[in-house]
Design a protein around this motif. Structure first.
Motif, PDB file in Angstrom:
ATOM      1  N   ALA A 169      17.075  33.605 -25.589  1.00 33.49           N
ATOM      2  CA  ALA A 169      16.235  32.695 -26.373  1.00 33.49           C
ATOM      3  C   ALA A 169      15.812  33.369 -27.678  1.00 33.49           C
ATOM      4  N   GLY A 170      16.030  32.653 -28.785  1.00 30.41           N
ATOM      5  CA  GLY A 170      15.669  33.197 -30.096  1.00 30.41           C
ATOM      6  C   GLY A 170      16.745  34.051 -30.713  1.00 30.41           C
ATOM      7  N   LEU A 171      17.862  34.245 -30.007  1.00 30.35           N
ATOM      8  CA  LEU A 171      18.944  35.074 -30.526  1.00 30.35           C
ATOM      9  C   LEU A 171      20.144  34.209 -30.875  1.00 30.35           C
ATOM     10  N   ASP A 172      20.987  34.722 -31.756  1.00 27.28           N
ATOM     11  CA  ASP A 172      22.254  34.065 -32.048  1.00 27.28           C
ATOM     12  C   ASP A 172      23.294  34.641 -31.092  1.00 27.28           C
ATOM     13  N   LEU A 173      23.865  33.776 -30.199  1.00 33.56           N
ATOM     14  CA  LEU A 173      24.861  34.190 -29.208  1.00 33.56           C
ATOM     15  C   LEU A 173      26.243  33.769 -29.664  1.00 33.56           C
ATOM     16  N   TYR A 174      27.244  34.596 -29.319  1.00 33.68           N
ATOM     17  CA  TYR A 174      28.617  34.325 -29.708  1.00 33.68           C
ATOM     18  C   TYR A 174      29.540  34.540 -28.514  1.00 33.68           C
ATOM     19  N   GLY A 175      30.594  33.716 -28.430  1.00 36.22           N
ATOM     20  CA  GLY A 175      31.652  33.907 -27.435  1.00 36.22           C
ATOM     21  C   GLY A 175      32.888  34.475 -28.092  1.00 36.22           C
ATOM     22  N   LEU A 176      33.816  35.016 -27.230  1.00 31.29           N
ATOM     23  CA  LEU A 176      35.039  35.635 -27.749  1.00 31.29           C
ATOM     24  C   LEU A 176      36.235  34.944 -27.113  1.00 31.29           C
ATOM     25  N   ARG A 177      37.069  34.326 -27.931  1.00 30.83           N
ATOM     26  CA  ARG A 177      38.273  33.660 -27.421  1.00 30.83           C
ATOM     27  C   ARG A 177      39.355  34.688 -27.150  1.00 30.83           C
ATOM     28  N   LYS A 178      40.380  34.189 -26.446  1.00 33.51           N
ATOM     29  CA  LYS A 178      41.505  35.054 -26.130  1.00 33.51           C
ATOM     30  C   LYS A 178      42.193  35.569 -27.382  1.00 33.51           C
ATOM     31  N   ASP A 179      42.216  34.697 -28.436  1.00 35.40           N
ATOM     32  CA  ASP A 179      42.902  35.105 -29.679  1.00 35.40           C
ATOM     33  C   ASP A 179      42.034  36.034 -30.541  1.00 35.40           C
ATOM     34  N   THR A 231      39.023  35.458 -31.822  1.00 34.73           N
ATOM     35  CA  THR A 231      38.048  34.813 -32.709  1.00 34.73           C
ATOM     36  C   THR A 231      36.723  34.628 -31.998  1.00 34.73           C
ATOM     37  N   GLU A 232      35.671  34.688 -32.792  1.00 32.94           N
ATOM     38  CA  GLU A 232      34.332  34.488 -32.252  1.00 32.94           C
ATOM     39  C   GLU A 232      33.824  33.114 -32.659  1.00 32.94           C
ATOM     40  N   PHE A 233      32.871  32.591 -31.856  1.00 29.97           N
ATOM     41  CA  PHE A 233      32.279  31.303 -32.186  1.00 29.97           C
ATOM     42  C   PHE A 233      30.874  31.277 -31.607  1.00 29.97           C
ATOM     43  N   PRO A 234      29.936  30.585 -32.268  1.00 30.94           N
ATOM     44  CA  PRO A 234      28.551  30.531 -31.806  1.00 30.94           C
ATOM     45  C   PRO A 234      28.436  29.655 -30.554  1.00 30.94           C
ATOM     46  N   VAL A 235      27.614  30.095 -29.648  1.00 29.56           N
ATOM     47  CA  VAL A 235      27.446  29.367 -28.387  1.00 29.56           C
ATOM     48  C   VAL A 235      25.977  29.308 -28.018  1.00 29.56           C
ATOM     49  N   GLU A 236      25.677  28.342 -27.125  1.00 27.70           N
ATOM     50  CA  GLU A 236      24.409  28.291 -26.416  1.00 27.70           C
ATOM     51  C   GLU A 236      24.731  28.412 -24.918  1.00 27.70           C
ATOM     52  N   ILE A 237      23.926  29.186 -24.227  1.00 27.31           N
ATOM     53  CA  ILE A 237      24.204  29.453 -22.800  1.00 27.31           C
ATOM     54  C   ILE A 237      22.945  29.162 -21.986  1.00 27.31           C
ATOM     55  N   SER A 238      23.118  28.350 -20.910  1.00 27.93           N
ATOM     56  CA  SER A 238      22.038  28.091 -19.965  1.00 27.93           C
ATOM     57  C   SER A 238      22.363  28.783 -18.649  1.00 27.93           C
ATOM     58  N   LEU A 239      21.453  29.577 -18.129  1.00 28.51           N
ATOM     59  CA  LEU A 239      21.661  30.355 -16.907  1.00 28.51           C
ATOM     60  C   LEU A 239      20.927  29.715 -15.728  1.00 28.51           C
ATOM     61  N   SER A 240      21.619  29.708 -14.541  1.00 31.99           N
ATOM     62  CA  SER A 240      20.998  29.199 -13.304  1.00 31.99           C
ATOM     63  C   SER A 240      21.385  30.128 -12.154  1.00 31.99           C
ATOM     64  N   PRO A 241      20.418  30.606 -11.369  1.00 32.72           N
ATOM     65  CA  PRO A 241      20.724  31.490 -10.221  1.00 32.72           C
ATOM     66  C   PRO A 241      21.221  30.673  -9.013  1.00 32.72           C
ATOM     67  N   LEU A 242      22.188  31.245  -8.260  1.00 33.57           N
ATOM     68  CA  LEU A 242      22.702  30.620  -7.026  1.00 33.57           C
ATOM     69  C   LEU A 242      22.572  31.653  -5.902  1.00 33.57           C
ATOM     70  N   GLU A 243      21.607  31.451  -4.997  1.00 33.27           N
ATOM     71  CA  GLU A 243      21.436  32.358  -3.873  1.00 33.27           C
ATOM     72  C   GLU A 243      22.390  31.943  -2.759  1.00 33.27           C
ATOM     73  N   THR A 244      23.284  32.860  -2.383  1.00 27.28           N
ATOM     74  CA  THR A 244      24.251  32.581  -1.301  1.00 27.28           C
ATOM     75  C   THR A 244      24.152  33.690  -0.274  1.00 27.28           C
ATOM     76  N   SER A 245      24.863  33.454   0.847  1.00 29.53           N
ATOM     77  CA  SER A 245      24.873  34.482   1.909  1.00 29.53           C
ATOM     78  C   SER A 245      25.618  35.725   1.461  1.00 29.53           C
TER      79      SER A 245
END
Length: 777
Positions: free
Chosen positions: A111-121, A123-137
């Motif tokens: 939050a408040g930061l500029d996030l970027y993803g990295l493609r296979k080729d 190249t970078e691109f700006p992204v937004e990411i939402s995180l959710s925890p999954l508790e499993t066995s």
């Protein structure tokens, strides 16, 4: 991250929540249907979904992940999630991931930061990411919903670029009045840095005296949202960081966003415009209150402005004058003048202080002074004209009265001056010409004078002087000096003695700031000699036929009145027919001219005239016409031309000792001379008078005694010179006295007589008219 809207859509949040529920069922060995439902939801998610375990290994991805990052699913599963993170962020990514394991919640990543993803080729691109925890066995799984925000970022950049490119300061606030965005112009205008403004109330930029009402105005705007100026009809002011205030204009625009109402305020500094408006208002007030009539008109002469003074001057109200042609103000015979003035204005010419006549509404004529100048459009094109008109009727009447009074005073002054100057007598055998021009400035009265003084015995005194300055005071001094000089010259004193005496006279007059110059010549016709003494006067010129003009030798002495000066003189023999030229500084000292150049011009003019030996009156006119071609702009001018008298018909001289026998010897010499010349009519009188004068010289003077006899066409002159400085004085003799009657006898029988001092002593002379019969001799 956007500054204006939430980054995670409500639809995506629902999908994440449902995934968490389904994921728990699958990992605990739930029914096959739940697993299928989980996968279906994963694939149906609008964003790329990446599920990783607590070591950061990718466990699941959906089709959108393959499309977004360019990897096949098999290239991602089992790989570290850092594969999708640009290299410059990987060092900190593990730390952020571990921190999330201790603070599990559904939230945006970075939050408040500029996030970027990295493609296979790569190249970078700006992204937004939402995180959710999954508790499993099997442990903690984290679901990351990744959205490409390239387009939104580009839109934001365009928005920011437009904001920065705006010519005005742009301030964007929310509905609470908190500043959300500003541009560089805001920083420059208010003096605050951007970080000092963001998040602060907008009242920070409002002067304290307005803040109480500003919140109310802001709230009212929230209920009446429209693009409009702020505070219409009011004077608005901004507050700089340094505490100074300045006038502003503010335009408000509403921005509806998902987070609520934002308001954009464009702020413009109008200090210069306000100052210009104040100057314009001041000028308008000055124009309207002016005592001179001021009007404006088009280039075809239609009046477009008319001030109160114009109404007072011409009698037309503004309503009556505006729209009329300006020729209505001109007399019928001056309408062509109006056309010529308009033509000059169309050519861009300014017309200053044009004096003319104008007519009022009632038909009266006015003397006016008009100044006109063209008015121009911003591109310099002449589009109209303005005029300032001043009533000068009173001045014209005053000028006419002053002119009449001036002429009267000038006439009186010149009459007085000519009376003081006197009229020189005509001297037989002496050709003269004189000119006097009054000064062309002031009353014309000056201090110039000249005089011709018959000294007897064939001698003539020529005097010229100048009391510097103008006015009655100079003329009065001139009159006193001329009278004194004439009286002193008649005593027969030498030029240097006369100057010495006049110097004392000037000092006794005690006239401040008066500089007096003078020159005195004594011309002896029989000897062809001229004795000159100059007291600071301009050089005397002498013209000799066949030789041209030159300066007469004379010592340079100080002007009169200086005091303590011993004056010197010079005696020069001059050729027969020579003409002396005497003048004052008005002839050669002209405005803008050099006096030496003018004297050179005078000499050149005399040179041309000398070869023709013309009449002296003609010479005087030619000199004035050459040196003073312009009738105006000169001081008073005096010019005197004197031609050397003709030589005597005959002369005779003898020297006698200072002894009694010299008396009969002198009578015998005179008798023989007169007999030789054939003069018998006055011989007895001449011998009688000679006996008296010789007897006086023998008794009282020192020898030798010189006897000089001179004959002209009209008279016989006898001179007796001795070495005694004592001048004989006529006196009444007692009845029983044996002497004292000689000079009385000379006064009674001689036609003229006199005594003059010389450097050696004195000379006593007497003359008799040569009118009797003659014998050939």
């Amino acid at each position: 991250m956007s500054d204006l809207a939430e980054v995670v859509t409500p639809g995506c949040a629902d999908v994440v929540e449902e995934l968490c529920q389904c994921g728990a069922s699958v990992t605990t060995g739930g029914p096959r249907a739940a697993e299928e439902r989980f996968r279906g939801l994963l694939e149906a998610a609008p964003d790329a979904m990446v599920i990783v375990d607590d070591t950061g290994t990718i466990k699941l991805v959906n089709a959108q992940t393959e499309v977004l990052f360019g990897y096949g699913r098999e290239e991602l599963l089992g790989r570290p999630v850092e594969l999708l993170v640009p290299g410059r962020f990987r060092a900190h990514h593990t730390e952020h991931r571990n921190n999330y394991a201790h603070n599990q919640q559904v939230r945006p990543m970075g939050a408040g930061l500029d996030l970027y993803g990295l493609r296979k080729d790569g190249t970078e691109f700006p992204v937004e990411i939402s995180l959710s925890p999954l508790e499993t066995s099997d442990g903690l799984l984290v679901s990351a919903a990744v959205r490409d925000v390239s387009e939104r970022k580009a839109a934001e950049e365009r928005f920011r670029g437009l904001l920065e490119a705006a010519p005005d300061a742009m301030v964007i606030v929310d509905d609470t009045g908190t500043i959300k965005l500003v541009n560089a112009q805001t920083e420059a205008l208010f003096g605050h840095r951007r970080e000092e403004l963001l998040g602060r109330p907008v009242e920070l930029l409002v002067p304290g005296r307005f803040r109480a009402h500003h919140t109310e105005h802001r709230n009212n705007y929230a209920h009446n949202q429209q693009v409009r100026p702020m505070g219409a009809g009011l004077d608005l002011y901004g507050l700089r960081k340094d505490g100074t205030e300045f006038p502003v204009e503010i335009s408000l625009s509403p921005l509806e966003t998902s987070d609520g109402l934002l308001v954009s305020a464009a702020v413009r500094d109008v200090s210069e415009r306000k100052a210009a408006e104040e100057r314009i208002n001041e000028l308008a007030a000055l124009v309207e209150s002016s005592q001179d009539a001021i009007l404006a008109k088009t280039l075809d002469g239609r009046i477009t402005y008319w001030n109160a003074a114009a109404q007072r001057l011409y009698g037309y109200t503004s309503a009556q004058a505006v729209g009329q042609h300006v020729s209505v103000l001109a007399p019928p015979d001056r309408e062509d003048e109006i056309s010529r003035l308009l033509e000059r204005l169309r050519d861009g010419e300014k017309v200053e202080h044009f004096e003319t006549l104008r007519v009022t509404r009632s038909g009266g004529l006015l003397d006016v002074d008009v100044t006109l100048w063209p008015t121009r459009a911003p591109d310099g094109t002449v589009i109209g004209a303005c005029a300032i008109v001043r009533d000068i009727s009173d001045r014209k009447r005053a000028e006419a009265e002053l002119t009449e009074l001036y002429e009267q005073q000038r006439h009186i002054a010149l009459t007085l001056q000519r009376s003081l100057m006197g009229t020189p007598p005509a001297i037989p055998g002496l050709a003269t010409a004189s000119r006097y021009l009054p000064a062309t400035q002031g009353a014309g009265v000056g201090g110039d004078w000249f005089d011709l003084i018959p000294l007897g015995a064939g001698r003539v005194g020529v005097l010229i002087g100048d009391v510097m300055g103008r006015g009655l005071e100079a003329a009065a001094v001139m009159g006193q000096l001329r009278s004194a000089a004439h009286a002193l010259a008649k005593t027969g004193m030498q030029p240097r003695q006369l100057m010495q005496a006049l110097d004392t006279v000037v000092a006794d007059l005690d006239v401040p700031d008066q500089l007096v110059t003078c020159c005195y010549l004594v011309i002896a016709a029989d000897a062809g000699e001229v004795t000159a003494c100059s007291a600071g006067h301009l050089p005397v010129l002498v013209t000799i036929p066949g030789e041209g003009a030159r300066t007469l030798p004379a010592p340079v002495n100080a002007p009169l009145g200086v005091g303590g000066v011993i004056y010197e003189q010079c005696c020069t023999t001059i050729a027969r027919g020579a003409t002396f030229v005497l003048y004052t500084d008005g002839l050669v000292e002209t405005p803008g001219g050099d006096i030496e150049d003018q004297i050179t011009e005078l000499v050149a003019t005399l040179d041309k005239l000398a070869s023709r030996s013309p009449d002296l009156e003609f010479v005087a006119d030619e000199v004035l016409a050459t040196l003073l071609p312009d009738a105006d702009g000169h001081d008073d001018v005096t010019l005197l031309l004197t031609r050397l008298p003709a030589a005597p018909l005959a002369t005779a001289t003898t020297e006698l000792p200072a002894l009694p026998r010299s008396v009969p010897e002198g009578r015998g010499f005179l008798g023989r001379v007169l007999d030789d010349w054939g003069l018998v009519d006055r011989a007895d009188d001449a011998c009688l008078l000679l006996s008296e004068v010789l007897t006086n010289a023998v008794q009282h003077a020192q020898g030798p005694i010189e006897l000089h006899v001179c004959r002209t066409d009209t008279e016989l002159t006898i001179e007796i010179a001795d070495h005694s400085p004592h001048l004989p004085q006529p006196r009444v003799a007692a009845e029983d006295a044996e002497s004292g009657r000689g000079l009385l006898l000379v006064r009674a029988l001689a036609d003229d007589w006199g005594v003059r001092p010389t450097d050696k002593g004195k000379t006593t002379w007497f003359s008799l008219k040569d009118t009797g019969p003659r014998r050939n001799g």
